[in-house]
Write a protein that holds these residues in place. Sequence first.
Motif, mmCIF file in Angstrom:
data_model
loop_
_atom_site.group_PDB
_atom_site.id
_atom_site.type_symbol
_atom_site.label_atom_id
_atom_site.label_comp_id
_atom_site.label_asym_id
_atom_site.label_seq_id
_atom_site.Cartn_x
_atom_site.Cartn_y
_atom_site.Cartn_z
ATOM 1 N N LEU A 8 19.638 -31.272 -11.849
ATOM 2 C CA LEU A 8 21.060 -31.422 -11.411
ATOM 3 C C LEU A 8 21.212 -30.530 -9.631
ATOM 4 O O LEU A 8 21.516 -30.727 -8.580
ATOM 5 N N LEU A 9 20.173 -29.996 -9.927
ATOM 6 C CA LEU A 9 20.252 -28.850 -8.374
ATOM 7 C C LEU A 9 19.512 -29.570 -7.300
ATOM 8 O O LEU A 9 19.788 -30.209 -6.674
ATOM 9 N N GLY A 10 18.837 -30.889 -7.988
ATOM 10 C CA GLY A 10 18.238 -31.991 -7.173
ATOM 11 C C GLY A 10 19.140 -32.562 -6.558
ATOM 12 O O GLY A 10 18.847 -33.268 -5.208
ATOM 13 N N LEU A 11 19.659 -33.307 -7.560
ATOM 14 C CA LEU A 11 20.615 -34.697 -6.664
ATOM 15 C C LEU A 11 22.102 -33.934 -5.943
ATOM 16 O O LEU A 11 22.538 -34.106 -5.014
ATOM 17 N N ALA A 12 22.834 -32.154 -6.549
ATOM 18 C CA ALA A 12 23.494 -31.258 -5.540
ATOM 19 C C ALA A 12 22.938 -31.342 -4.239
ATOM 20 O O ALA A 12 23.447 -31.318 -2.782
#
Length: 141
Positions: A8-12
Amino acid sequence: MKRRIVCLLGLAALLFTVAAPVHSTELVYTPINPSFGGPSSNGGFLLGAAEAQNKHTEGSSSYRRDPIDSFEESLVRRILSNLAGEIVGQAFGDYESLPEGHYEFGDYLIDVNNWDGLDLTVTITDVGTGNETTIEVPQLY
């Protein structure tokens, strides 16, 4: 769970960099040489740098030729060119015949022979080097 948070952090981070506005300016060329519109204060520096790199002196020219030698070379080239034109002309029927004989000019000896009346043989000898070139031209008409 930990893996899900990292995803999720990478996608954000990916969405933030794609969605973030990008600011840029145009590239502007600024000339350095005063001859091309650069500041005139650069002229002295550029001239000094050019003179420091210049390895030629006033009398160091290795391309000095004697005008008589140059004239002789030009004359030899002209005679050989005319001879080549006559050989081609005779081969293709434009001339009656190239006169036979032995010719000397400059460092060259030229022998023109048309023994059988059909084929023309031209022998060019460079007296200075001893090199010899023989050209045989058949009559094509």
